[in-house]
Write a protein that holds these residues in place. Structure first.
Motif, short mmCIF file in Angstrom:
data_model
loop_
_atom_site.label_atom_id
_atom_site.label_comp_id
_atom_site.label_asym_id
_atom_site.label_seq_id
_atom_site.Cartn_x
_atom_site.Cartn_y
_atom_site.Cartn_z
N VAL A 239 0.65 87.28 -72.64
CA VAL A 239 0.80 86.37 -71.69
C VAL A 239 1.30 84.96 -71.93
CG1 VAL A 239 -1.33 87.39 -70.34
CG2 VAL A 239 -1.63 85.47 -71.96
N THR A 240 1.93 84.42 -70.94
CA THR A 240 2.91 83.23 -71.23
C THR A 240 2.23 81.96 -70.55
OG1 THR A 240 4.10 83.79 -69.20
CG2 THR A 240 5.07 84.79 -71.32
N ASN A 241 1.84 81.94 -69.35
CA ASN A 241 1.60 80.82 -68.69
C ASN A 241 0.33 81.25 -67.34
OD1 ASN A 241 1.45 78.05 -67.79
ND2 ASN A 241 3.64 78.09 -68.24
N THR B 284 7.82 87.30 -67.10
CA THR B 284 7.46 86.23 -66.04
C THR B 284 6.84 85.05 -66.65
OG1 THR B 284 5.22 87.19 -65.86
CG2 THR B 284 6.67 87.92 -64.39
N GLU B 285 6.92 83.80 -65.90
CA GLU B 285 6.44 82.43 -66.51
C GLU B 285 6.40 81.30 -65.54
OE1 GLU B 285 5.57 80.15 -68.36
OE2 GLU B 285 6.31 80.45 -70.61
N GLY B 286 6.06 80.32 -65.70
CA GLY B 286 5.77 79.26 -64.86
C GLY B 286 5.19 79.42 -63.59
N ILE C 265 2.89 78.30 -60.36
CA ILE C 265 2.47 76.95 -60.02
C ILE C 265 1.94 77.39 -58.46
CG2 ILE C 265 3.62 75.43 -60.91
CD1 ILE C 265 5.70 75.30 -58.88
N TRP C 266 0.80 76.90 -58.09
CA TRP C 266 0.07 76.99 -56.95
C TRP C 266 0.13 75.98 -55.75
CZ3 TRP C 266 -2.06 81.60 -54.70
CH2 TRP C 266 -3.01 81.60 -53.72
N HIS C 267 0.61 76.28 -54.67
CA HIS C 267 0.52 75.40 -53.49
C HIS C 267 -0.92 75.20 -52.73
CE1 HIS C 267 1.84 72.92 -50.11
NE2 HIS C 267 2.91 72.65 -50.51
N PRO C 268 -1.58 73.97 -53.18
CA PRO C 268 -2.83 73.89 -52.83
C PRO C 268 -3.17 73.78 -51.04
CG PRO C 268 -1.97 71.87 -53.42
CD PRO C 268 -1.03 72.79 -53.79
N THR C 269 -2.24 73.68 -50.40
CA THR C 269 -2.33 73.68 -49.00
C THR C 269 -1.89 74.79 -48.34
OG1 THR C 269 -0.69 72.26 -48.67
CG2 THR C 269 -2.70 71.31 -48.77
N GLU C 270 -0.78 75.32 -48.72
CA GLU C 270 -0.18 76.50 -47.92
C GLU C 270 -0.42 77.87 -48.81
OE1 GLU C 270 1.91 76.32 -45.45
OE2 GLU C 270 1.60 74.05 -45.35
N ALA C 271 -1.14 77.76 -49.90
CA ALA C 271 -1.91 79.01 -50.63
C ALA C 271 -0.75 79.75 -50.82
CB ALA C 271 -2.99 79.58 -49.71
N PHE C 272 0.24 79.58 -51.69
CA PHE C 272 1.19 80.55 -52.17
C PHE C 272 1.43 80.14 -53.68
CE2 PHE C 272 4.07 77.41 -50.21
CZ PHE C 272 4.78 77.02 -51.21
N LEU C 273 2.12 80.96 -54.35
CA LEU C 273 2.39 80.93 -55.68
C LEU C 273 3.83 80.92 -55.89
CD1 LEU C 273 0.77 80.96 -58.55
CD2 LEU C 273 1.49 83.55 -58.79
N ILE C 274 4.59 80.28 -56.71
CA ILE C 274 5.78 80.18 -57.28
C ILE C 274 5.80 80.51 -58.67
CG2 ILE C 274 7.99 78.99 -57.71
CD1 ILE C 274 7.70 79.51 -54.76
N PHE C 275 6.61 81.52 -59.07
CA PHE C 275 6.60 82.02 -60.41
C PHE C 275 8.08 82.39 -60.84
CE2 PHE C 275 5.11 85.56 -58.58
CZ PHE C 275 5.69 86.83 -59.29
N SER C 276 8.33 82.34 -62.27
CA SER C 276 9.68 82.66 -62.61
C SER C 276 9.60 84.28 -63.35
CB SER C 276 10.28 81.72 -63.55
OG SER C 276 10.59 80.60 -63.05
N GLY D 216 -10.52 79.31 -57.52
CA GLY D 216 -10.95 79.53 -58.89
C GLY D 216 -10.22 80.61 -59.45
N THR D 217 -9.38 81.36 -58.78
CA THR D 217 -8.68 82.46 -59.44
C THR D 217 -7.57 82.05 -60.30
OG1 THR D 217 -9.07 83.99 -57.43
CG2 THR D 217 -7.31 84.65 -59.11
N LEU D 218 -7.53 82.47 -61.60
CA LEU D 218 -6.56 81.87 -62.49
C LEU D 218 -5.70 83.07 -62.43
CD1 LEU D 218 -6.13 79.94 -64.63
CD2 LEU D 218 -6.92 81.62 -66.18
N TYR D 219 -4.29 82.59 -62.00
CA TYR D 219 -3.16 83.57 -61.98
C TYR D 219 -2.31 83.44 -63.05
CZ TYR D 219 -4.17 84.07 -56.95
OH TYR D 219 -4.78 84.43 -55.89
N VAL D 220 -2.29 84.63 -63.88
CA VAL D 220 -1.62 84.60 -65.08
C VAL D 220 -0.47 85.32 -65.39
CG1 VAL D 220 -1.92 85.01 -67.73
CG2 VAL D 220 -3.93 84.43 -66.09
N THR D 221 0.80 84.78 -65.81
CA THR D 221 1.91 85.52 -65.87
C THR D 221 2.29 86.28 -67.46
OG1 THR D 221 3.25 83.44 -66.60
CG2 THR D 221 3.24 84.04 -64.50
#
Length: 294
Positions: A259-261, A27-29, A31-42, A268-273
């Motif tokens: 870990v990659t990204n 997994t990589e990349g 990104i967090w959408h600040p108003t819709e509260a979802f994560l996109i990752f690869s 304040g949660t750090l989502y880590v791939t």
């Protein structure tokens, strides 16, 4: 410089990493959408991109993704992705259904394998272009490199592509300071972080080594972010290394796998791939929203 110990991150990190979802290829990349509260990752190895939220769980965003790696949001909230297998920088529209090519060549030659990407408040897109997607069969397609360098690029809103740095061994993660006057870029084969001054027109000067990223454990300089207090967080050996705004090593967030990204959620949660797992680390800090003006 990292000493191989975890240092003291009291007041910055609130607890250990916990697994959110397991079973991925690489997994990589995130990104967090600040108003819709979802994560996109690869997932580079599986050539997929995912969308995840606490409310809706995991859903497929795009497949195949041409072994996409890094992602960012542009000024309109569309997802911009770096593709290893196609050597393209692309933009997704309509939830990943339509793909627009933003960059494919420089000086008449194919890009190497765009890796990580950010967007500034002026809509300029900055990305690194190492050769990893041409060197590793599990993360790309084995093929000869056309570019004479492993470069860093700036894509202006009018579509002009500029080579802003060409003297890296393998540039990887990049981030801007909070005032956008400095651009930090790490070199996986350095292994270090370099710092550049950013002029109003986007040209770069400087490029001195700002910090070394060394220590025990798996990992190289990779994903990198600036928090609200100007500290720089960077993946490296054994986890995520944290540096003061002046480049002094403060400590390391230890991780149970390479870990990659990473990126911050709105709480304040750090989502880590990682290689196979999406992790969450509770922190006492955050970063500026990844969509400007959100």
């Amino acid at each position: 410089m990292s000493t191989g110990t975890n240092g003291d991150l009291t007041g910055i990190v609130a607890g250990p990493a916990e697994a959110v979802i397991e079973g991925f290829g690489f997994t990589e990349g995130p990104i967090w959408h600040p108003t819709e509260a979802f994560l996109i990752f690869s997932d580079i190895a599986e050539s997929r991109q995912f969308r995840w939220s606490e409310r809706d769980g995991l859903a497929l965003f795009r497949q195949p993704s041409n072994q996409a790696n890094g992602n960012c949001f542009d000024l309109t909230g569309q997802v911009v992705s770096c593709e290893h297998a196609s050597s393209l920088l692309t933009r997704h529209t309509h939830g990943g259904k339509l793909i627009e090519v933003l960059a494919s060549h420089y000086d008449g030659r194919e890009l190497n394998s765009p890796n990580d990407v950010i967007c500034d408040s002026q809509g300029r897109i900055w990305f690194t272009d190492p050769a990893f997607g041409r060197l590793r069969e599990d993360l790309g397609i084995l093929r000869d490199q056309e570019q004479p360098h492993q470069g860093v690029y700036r894509l202006d809103p009018d579509g002009t592509l500029a080579l802003v740095a060409a003297d890296f061994r393998q540039p990887n993660g990049l981030c801007l300071s909070n005032d956008e006057r400095r651009l930090l870029i790490n070199d996986s084969w350095g292994p270090h972080i370099r710092v550049f001054d950013v002029a109003a027109d986007g040209t770069l000067t400087g490029g001195d080594v700002w910090a070394e990223v060394t220590g025990q454990g798996e990992g190289v300089p990779d994903g990198m972010k600036c928090d609200l207090d100007g500290r720089i967080w960077c993946n490296g050996p054994g986890g995520i290394h944290v540096f003061s705004p002046e480049g002094r090593w403060l400590g390391r967030v230890p991780m149970l796998e390479k870990v990659t990204n990473f990126c911050w959620g709105t709480t304040g949660t750090l989502y880590v791939t990682g290689v196979s797992t999406l992790w969450a680390v509770p922190t006492l800090t955050s970063s500026k929203p990844m969509i400007h003006g959100a």
